[in-house]
Design an enzyme around this catalytic site. Structure first.
Site, PDB file in Angstrom:
ATOM      1  N   THR A  18       0.725  -1.080   0.043  1.00 24.65           N
ATOM      2  CA  THR A  18      -0.156  -0.142   0.045  1.00 24.65           C
ATOM      3  C   THR A  18       0.956   1.448   0.054  1.00 24.65           C
ATOM      4  O   THR A  18       0.714   2.362  -0.546  1.00 24.65           O
ATOM      5  CB  THR A  18      -0.932  -0.005   1.357  1.00 24.65           C
ATOM      6  N   SER A 113       6.448   4.191   8.517  1.00 24.43           N
ATOM      7  CA  SER A 113       5.183   4.930   8.983  1.00 24.43           C
ATOM      8  C   SER A 113       5.046   4.606  10.528  1.00 24.43           C
ATOM      9  O   SER A 113       6.028   4.709  11.300  1.00 24.43           O
ATOM     10  CB  SER A 113       4.010   4.650   8.331  1.00 24.43           C
ATOM     11  N   HIS A 114       3.829   3.888  10.826  1.00 21.90           N
ATOM     12  CA  HIS A 114       3.429   3.801  12.247  1.00 21.90           C
ATOM     13  C   HIS A 114       4.013   2.345  12.854  1.00 21.90           C
ATOM     14  O   HIS A 114       3.717   2.152  13.962  1.00 21.90           O
ATOM     15  CB  HIS A 114       1.912   4.017  12.576  1.00 21.90           C
ATOM     16  N   LYS A 126      10.159   4.063  -0.038  1.00 18.73           N
ATOM     17  CA  LYS A 126       8.993   4.400  -0.954  1.00 18.73           C
ATOM     18  C   LYS A 126       9.674   5.591  -1.702  1.00 18.73           C
ATOM     19  O   LYS A 126      10.212   6.241  -1.559  1.00 18.73           O
ATOM     20  CB  LYS A 126       7.991   5.070  -0.119  1.00 18.73           C
ATOM     21  N   ASP A 278       2.147  10.459  13.507  1.00 21.17           N
ATOM     22  CA  ASP A 278       2.860   9.152  13.623  1.00 21.17           C
ATOM     23  C   ASP A 278       4.174   9.090  13.144  1.00 21.17           C
ATOM     24  O   ASP A 278       4.883  10.127  13.177  1.00 21.17           O
ATOM     25  CB  ASP A 278       2.146   8.245  12.498  1.00 21.17           C
ATOM     26  N   ARG A 283       0.043  10.997   9.550  1.00 17.17           N
ATOM     27  CA  ARG A 283      -0.895  10.657  10.216  1.00 17.17           C
ATOM     28  C   ARG A 283      -1.659  11.675  11.366  1.00 17.17           C
ATOM     29  O   ARG A 283      -0.580  12.141  11.826  1.00 17.17           O
ATOM     30  CB  ARG A 283      -1.424   9.234  10.776  1.00 17.17           C
ATOM     31  N   GLU A 364      -8.426   9.412   4.510  1.00 15.52           N
ATOM     32  CA  GLU A 364      -8.622   8.001   4.728  1.00 15.52           C
ATOM     33  C   GLU A 364      -8.975   7.818   6.149  1.00 15.52           C
ATOM     34  O   GLU A 364      -8.685   8.501   6.937  1.00 15.52           O
ATOM     35  CB  GLU A 364      -7.288   7.204   4.205  1.00 15.52           C
ATOM     36  N   GLU A 365      -9.927   6.828   6.355  1.00 15.96           N
ATOM     37  CA  GLU A 365     -10.197   6.374   7.820  1.00 15.96           C
ATOM     38  C   GLU A 365      -9.136   6.101   8.708  1.00 15.96           C
ATOM     39  O   GLU A 365      -9.208   6.131   9.819  1.00 15.96           O
ATOM     40  CB  GLU A 365     -11.199   5.146   7.730  1.00 15.96           C
ATOM     41  N   LYS A 377      -0.512  12.715   2.794  1.00 17.97           N
ATOM     42  CA  LYS A 377      -1.351  13.046   3.993  1.00 17.97           C
ATOM     43  C   LYS A 377      -0.332  13.748   4.848  1.00 17.97           C
ATOM     44  O   LYS A 377       0.678  13.500   4.756  1.00 17.97           O
ATOM     45  CB  LYS A 377      -1.969  11.875   4.521  1.00 17.97           C
ATOM     46  N   ARG A 497      -8.860  -6.430   7.623  1.00 19.82           N
ATOM     47  CA  ARG A 497      -9.294  -5.215   8.169  1.00 19.82           C
ATOM     48  C   ARG A 497     -10.755  -5.364   7.886  1.00 19.82           C
ATOM     49  O   ARG A 497     -11.362  -5.790   6.745  1.00 19.82           O
ATOM     50  CB  ARG A 497      -8.811  -4.109   7.655  1.00 19.82           C
TER      51      ARG A 497
HETATM   52  C1  G1P Z   1      -2.902   1.476   6.001  1.00 18.04           C
HETATM   53  C2  G1P Z   1      -4.326   1.988   6.071  1.00 18.04           C
HETATM   54  C3  G1P Z   1      -4.063   2.881   4.637  1.00 18.04           C
HETATM   55  C4  G1P Z   1      -2.949   3.800   4.444  1.00 18.04           C
HETATM   56  C5  G1P Z   1      -1.640   2.764   4.842  1.00 18.04           C
HETATM   57  C6  G1P Z   1      -0.446   3.914   4.806  1.00 18.04           C
HETATM   58  O1  G1P Z   1      -2.798   0.452   4.932  1.00 18.04           O
HETATM   59  O2  G1P Z   1      -5.266   1.043   5.654  1.00 18.04           O
HETATM   60  O3  G1P Z   1      -5.360   3.537   4.315  1.00 18.04           O
HETATM   61  O4  G1P Z   1      -2.870   4.657   3.291  1.00 18.04           O
HETATM   62  O5  G1P Z   1      -1.639   2.009   5.724  1.00 18.04           O
HETATM   63  O6  G1P Z   1      -0.380   4.767   5.871  1.00 18.04           O
HETATM   64  P1  G1P Z   1      -3.220  -1.096   4.918  1.00 18.04           P
HETATM   65  O7  G1P Z   1      -2.255  -1.700   5.840  1.00 18.04           O
HETATM   66  O8  G1P Z   1      -4.567  -1.197   5.168  1.00 18.04           O
HETATM   67  O9  G1P Z   1      -3.104  -1.595   3.379  1.00 18.04           O
HETATM   68 ZN    ZN Z   2       2.850   7.415   8.248  1.00 17.20          ZN
END
Ligand code: G1P
Ligand code: ZN
Length: 544
Positions: A18, A113-114, A126, A278, A283, A364-365, A377, A497
């Site tokens: 993603t 990221s997180h 990335k 994050d 985030r 995004e949620e 973002k 999810r």
């Molecule tokens: C998750 C979130 C998605 C976001 C991505 C990167 O991806 O659900 O909205 O863009 O992290 O922060 P996922 O692990 O669901 O593929």
């Molecule tokens: Zn992040």
């Protein structure tokens, strides 16, 4: 400068997910692993040679080593100039801004990221394209295809590059500029928001806020903007020193991982406004006194109030949300008479809509929101947007959201995550469910009738590219939805999810607990997907 051409063999597991290639640190430390992926970027993106590249990461463990390797590979691949964040650190939105403001050909962002950091944590890489945004699927696909065929990479035999002092230097033929990215980013924020109004709010005795930087990348940015430029009292920014292992915790802004902030905001004498960001600063979590703003609601509230913010005073061109994000923003778009796009999960799908000026805001949620000021973002941007909104409306966070619900109804929303399940079991659940979808329309579950059920696919309206298999949707006739998808960012097993949503318009029914309000849908999700049996889990690991 001597260039080494090193023989290598492809790794079969370098398909970006993603959000880039994300793996445990131990993968990236395997000989040639990082190098293969970076060379695959250079080989497939011919436009980078002779141009400028932006480079930086969230400062997690292995960030500094990776920066040095990438610099030496950039030299060997004839990159004209690399602009690096001081100490090798750049927040994701700041990297996006730098690519755009410098007119660079692209950027490499080092982040998971997180996800947790440290030697046993995760690392990620990335590639962002010239618009400042994450590479679209056509580009990540080309990088992946190259990684499957690679047989050598190029790297310069160069001394260690000093990335800890701002300034220009030449390393062989290549120019390296080390920049302090905080100033540029803070200037950008100051150009978007009403800083004088926010300053008087933060300096008034009746208002207080806390921002939790989670020992991640945003600490220095938040300190400069909130405490220096906006004059918030020292201590407003908590956990502000970036640490390579984020202090041993997940740098994920939710009530589980930002525990201290949550306790503060739900305790006695809570500050008026609480927020967190994050690992890489893209985030955001928004809290009021004893009040949690769901990210989908946050996007909708922003859209409905954007005219109060200087940068968006002229109105919004349109909005977009990822498919699993609640339809709260759709209701606002309808009231405003502007288009609302529904994209697959992941920020890369917003890029074309932003570039083509079809949308101004998107989200995004998963705690992500942003606008056309960058192509990522942006966590701090969202926090400043809310602060500006509170100053402009003179109301509390909770009042702003409650008034929104009274006007548009409330989209009760929750996401249930089942983590680290065996990949085969997760695949089986999805396969079974996919094959059950055609029989669902017309079926009644208590008072709810299924209107449609499908596997979401998206045709990009700008370049007509099609992305299939983006999540299984069960759409009920009353607008309720259940969505199932597998995460594309996890590094251990699979994560399922389950996203659940129901629209409530009865004014006296707007204050329920989300889990209670969604109990019927949660039951239906279990009965159609056999989650407990197939995942072997009695309950979700994380509920947001
Ligand atoms: C998750 C979130 C998605 C976001 C991505 C990167 O991806 O659900 O909205 O863009 O992290 O922060 P996922 O692990 O669901 O593929
Ligand atoms: Zn992040």
């Amino acid at each position: 400068m001597e260039i080494r051409v090193v023989s290598t063999r492809p790794f079969k597991d370098q398909k970006p997910g993603t959000s880039g290639l994300r793996k445990q640190v131990s993968y990236f430390r395997k000989p040639h692993y990082l190098e293969n992926f970076v060379q695959s970027i250079f080989n497939s993106q011919q436009g980078l040679a002779g141009n400028e590249l932006i480079l930086g990461g969230d400062g997690r463990f292995f960030n500094r080593e990776a920066v040095q390797i990438i610099l030496r590979m950039a030299m060997a691949n004839e990159i004209r100039k690399v602009t690096v964040g001081l100490g090798g650190i750049l927040s994701t939105p700041a990297a996006s801004h730098l690519i755009r403001s410098r007119g660079a050909a692209g950027g490499i962002v080092l982040s998971a990221s997180h996800n947790p950091g440290g030697p046993t944590g995760d690392f990620g890489i990335k590639f962002n394209v010239a618009n400042g945004g994450p590479a679209p699927e056509s580009v990540t696909g080309a990088i992946h295809a190259t990684s499957l065929e690679i047989d050598h990479y190029r790297i310069a035999r160069a001394p260690h590059v000093d990335i800890d002092h701002v300034g220009h230097q030449h390393v062989g033929e290549m120019e390296v500029e080390v920049v302090d990215p905080v100033r540029d980013y803070a200037d950008l924020m100051e150009s978007l928001f009403d800083f004088p109004a926010m300053r008087s709010l933060l300096q008034s005795r009746d208002f207080s806020m806390r921002f939790d930087a989670m020992h991640a990348v945003t600490g220095p940015y938040a300190e400069e903007i909130l405490e220096q430029r906006l004059g918030a009292p020292a201590g407003t920014v908590m956990r502000k020193e970036p640490l390579a292992d984020f202090g041993g915790r997940h740098p994920d802004p939710n009530l589980t991982h930002a525990r201290e902030l949550g306790e503060l905001m739900f305790g006695r004498d809570a500050p008026d406004f609480g927020a967190a960001s994050d690992g890489d600063g893209d985030r955001n979590m928004i809290l009021g006194q004893g009040f949690f703003v769901s990210p989908s609601d946050s996007l909708a509230v922003m859209a409905a109030n954007a005219h109060l913010i200087p940068a968006y005073r002229g109105g919004l061109k349109g909005v977009a949300r990822s498919m699993p994000t609640s339809q709260a923003v759709d209701a606002v778009a309808q009231a405003l008479g502007i288009p609302c796009y529904e994209t697959p999960t992941g920020w890369k799908f917003f890029g074309n809509l932003l570039d083509d000026a079809r949308i101004t805001l998107c989200g995004e949620e998963s705690f992500g929101t942003s606008s056309d000021h960058v192509r990522e973002k942006d966590g701090l941007w969202a926090v400043l947007f809310w602060l500006n909104l509170i100053a402009a409306r003179g109301q509390s966070v909770a009042t702003i959201v409650r008034e929104h619900w009274q006007r548009f109804g409330r989209h009760y929303y929750t996401r249930h995550d089942y983590e680290e399940i065996e990949s085969e079991r997760a695949e089986e659940l999805m396969i079974r469910l996919r094959s059950a979808l055609p029989d669902l329309p017309g079926r009644d579950f208590g008072p709810l009738r299924v209107g449609a059920a499908d596997d979401f696919s998206y045709r990009d309206p700008v370049d007509d590219s099609v992305s299939t298999g983006q999540g299984l949707r069960i759409l009920f006739e009353d607008g309720s939805r259940i969505v199932f998808r597998l995460s594309g960012t996890g590094t251990l097993g699979a994560t399922l999810r389950v996203y659940l949503e129901r629209h409530e318009t009865r004014p006296e029914q707007l204050e329920e607990d989300s889990q209670a309000a969604l109990a019927a849908l949660i039951e239906i999700a279990e009965s159609v997907a056999d989650i407990r049996n197939l995942t072997g889990k009695e309950a979700p690991d994380v509920i947001t």
